[in-house]
Motif scaffolding. Structure first.
Motif, mmCIF file in Angstrom:
data_model
loop_
_atom_site.group_PDB
_atom_site.id
_atom_site.type_symbol
_atom_site.label_atom_id
_atom_site.label_comp_id
_atom_site.label_asym_id
_atom_site.label_seq_id
_atom_site.Cartn_x
_atom_site.Cartn_y
_atom_site.Cartn_z
ATOM 1 N N VAL A 244 35.565 35.945 -15.986
ATOM 2 C CA VAL A 244 36.058 35.007 -14.985
ATOM 3 C C VAL A 244 36.547 35.809 -13.784
ATOM 4 N N THR A 245 36.057 35.475 -12.602
ATOM 5 C CA THR A 245 36.553 36.087 -11.359
ATOM 6 C C THR A 245 37.232 34.995 -10.539
ATOM 7 N N CYS A 246 38.476 35.249 -10.130
ATOM 8 C CA CYS A 246 39.245 34.220 -9.417
ATOM 9 C C CYS A 246 40.366 34.894 -8.633
ATOM 10 N N ASN A 247 40.746 34.307 -7.508
ATOM 11 C CA ASN A 247 41.863 34.828 -6.715
ATOM 12 C C ASN A 247 43.121 33.997 -6.907
ATOM 13 N N GLU A 264 40.181 31.465 -25.814
ATOM 14 C CA GLU A 264 41.352 32.336 -25.727
ATOM 15 C C GLU A 264 41.161 33.331 -24.578
ATOM 16 N N PRO A 265 42.100 33.359 -23.581
ATOM 17 C CA PRO A 265 43.262 32.469 -23.441
ATOM 18 C C PRO A 265 42.857 31.161 -22.775
ATOM 19 N N ASP A 271 41.186 37.957 -11.977
ATOM 20 C CA ASP A 271 40.019 38.271 -12.809
ATOM 21 C C ASP A 271 40.440 38.486 -14.262
ATOM 22 N N GLY A 272 39.570 38.040 -15.183
ATOM 23 C CA GLY A 272 39.894 38.212 -16.588
ATOM 24 C C GLY A 272 38.721 37.865 -17.486
ATOM 25 N N GLU A 273 38.970 37.918 -18.787
ATOM 26 C CA GLU A 273 37.951 37.595 -19.781
ATOM 27 C C GLU A 273 38.373 36.369 -20.576
#
Length: 330
Positions: A244-247, A264-265, A271-273
């Protein structure tokens, strides 16, 4: 002799005629010409206001037009007088702010008539036992956040309330002693496109001063999900990862009717997985569903991701080995 007396009498009569004519003319003028009435203007000369009072009334007794020609408030600060003129008797309203200082303050208001009458009103507001002042009433931050300084001056102990439970706002200190204190106000970066604001209160004794801290939301929310369809999941249960890419803050949702899929989560920031987990599919048929990832509050951005899972293979339970020779089992 008689001629002499006669001439003297005639001279006196002739000499007195102009004087009589003048007296007769003055009497006539006084009775025919109307003199203007004298102006009347009376006001309360001294007005005293307690420190917490913000308005006062001044009664005016008059039979003519009057104007407020001067308001000398010196270091008083904001002071409003209304109305500024009138005809005849009336009332003027004085509006001000609470006196949070430890000093009395005075002002002088002058009311005049066209005929030249003047009345001076002496206005006094009593001092506050616990003085309190702040340097600003509004603190504004952009979406990046940052730090600004609140300066509190007081002659007694003070405290700030209203910040409790506000996760995006931090105060360097929420209470202090007399004197001048600089309090850092720290605001975290905005996590969505929503503006936010909180009103805080500084208190010293009976004095209270309100101020606001506000932050603008992000102008543009960006959201990207690694795929819109994941590879087929194994029927025995499986897990996969989505980038996931997000600001801003993002949220992941599974339909309430689907119990075999887990994320999860369930939310993140930046940015995250995102880990996608499937339970064992013992239904005997392939199954599928869609979960969503969203970001933004005023303007919501949404991405749908398709998840498919094959059915679990048939599970064969091996039978216990059969011994032909009974002696071998002994």
């Amino acid at each position: 002799m008689n001629d002499m007396k006669t001439r003297q009498i005639l001279f006196c009569i002739c000499a007195g005629l102009p004087l009589m004519a003048g007296l007769t003319a003055c009497t006539s003028d006084e009775t025919t010409e109307a003199k203007p009435a004298q102006e009347l203007l009376m006001v309360e000369k001294e007005i005293t206001m307690p420190p917490s009072e913000t308005s006062g009334l001044v009664k005016i007794s008059a039979d003519c037009h009057w104007d407020v020609t001067s308001v000398d408030n010196g270091d008083w600060g904001e002071l409003t007088v209304s109305p500024r003129s009138g005809d005849g008797s009336g009332t003027i309203v004085i509006t001000t702010e609470e006196n949070h200082s430890s000093l009395e303050r005075t002002a002088t208001i002058v009311i005049s008539t066209k005929g030249g009458l003047e009345q001076h009103i002496s206005l006094r507001q009593m001092r506050s036992d616990a003085a309190l002042s702040i340097n600003k009433e509004v603190f504004e931050f952009n979406d990046d956040g940052g730090t600004q300084s609140l300066v509190i001056a007081s002659n007694s102990d003070w405290a700030i309330t209203g910040h409790e439970g506000i996760s995006w706002l931090e105060l360097g200190q929420a209470s202090g002693n007399s004197g001048t204190t600089e309090v850092p106000i720290r605001v975290k970066g905005a996590y969505d496109d929503t503006d936010r604001v909180v009103e805080l209160t500084a208190t010293a004794g009976s004095n209270k001063l309100n101020f606001t801290v506000s932050q603008g939301g992000k102008l543009a929310i960006m959201l990207g999900v690694g795929t819109e369809e994941l590879p087929m999941f194994s029927g025995e249960g499986d897990s996969q990862t989505v980038n996931v890419t997000c600001n801003a803050a993002w949220y992941a949702y599974v339909p309430a009717s689907v119990s075999w899929l887990h994320l999860e989560p369930a939310f993140g920031f930046g940015d995250g997985e995102l880990h996608v987990l499937c339970d064992l599919n013992a239904s005997g048929t392939e199954r599928q569903t869609t979960f969503i990832v969203t970001a933004g509050t005023k303007t919501v951005i949404q991405t749908d991701v398709l998840v498919r899972q094959e059915r679990a293979g048939e599970v064969i339970i091996p039978e216990e080995p059969h011994n032909i020779d009974p002696h071998l089992s002994r």
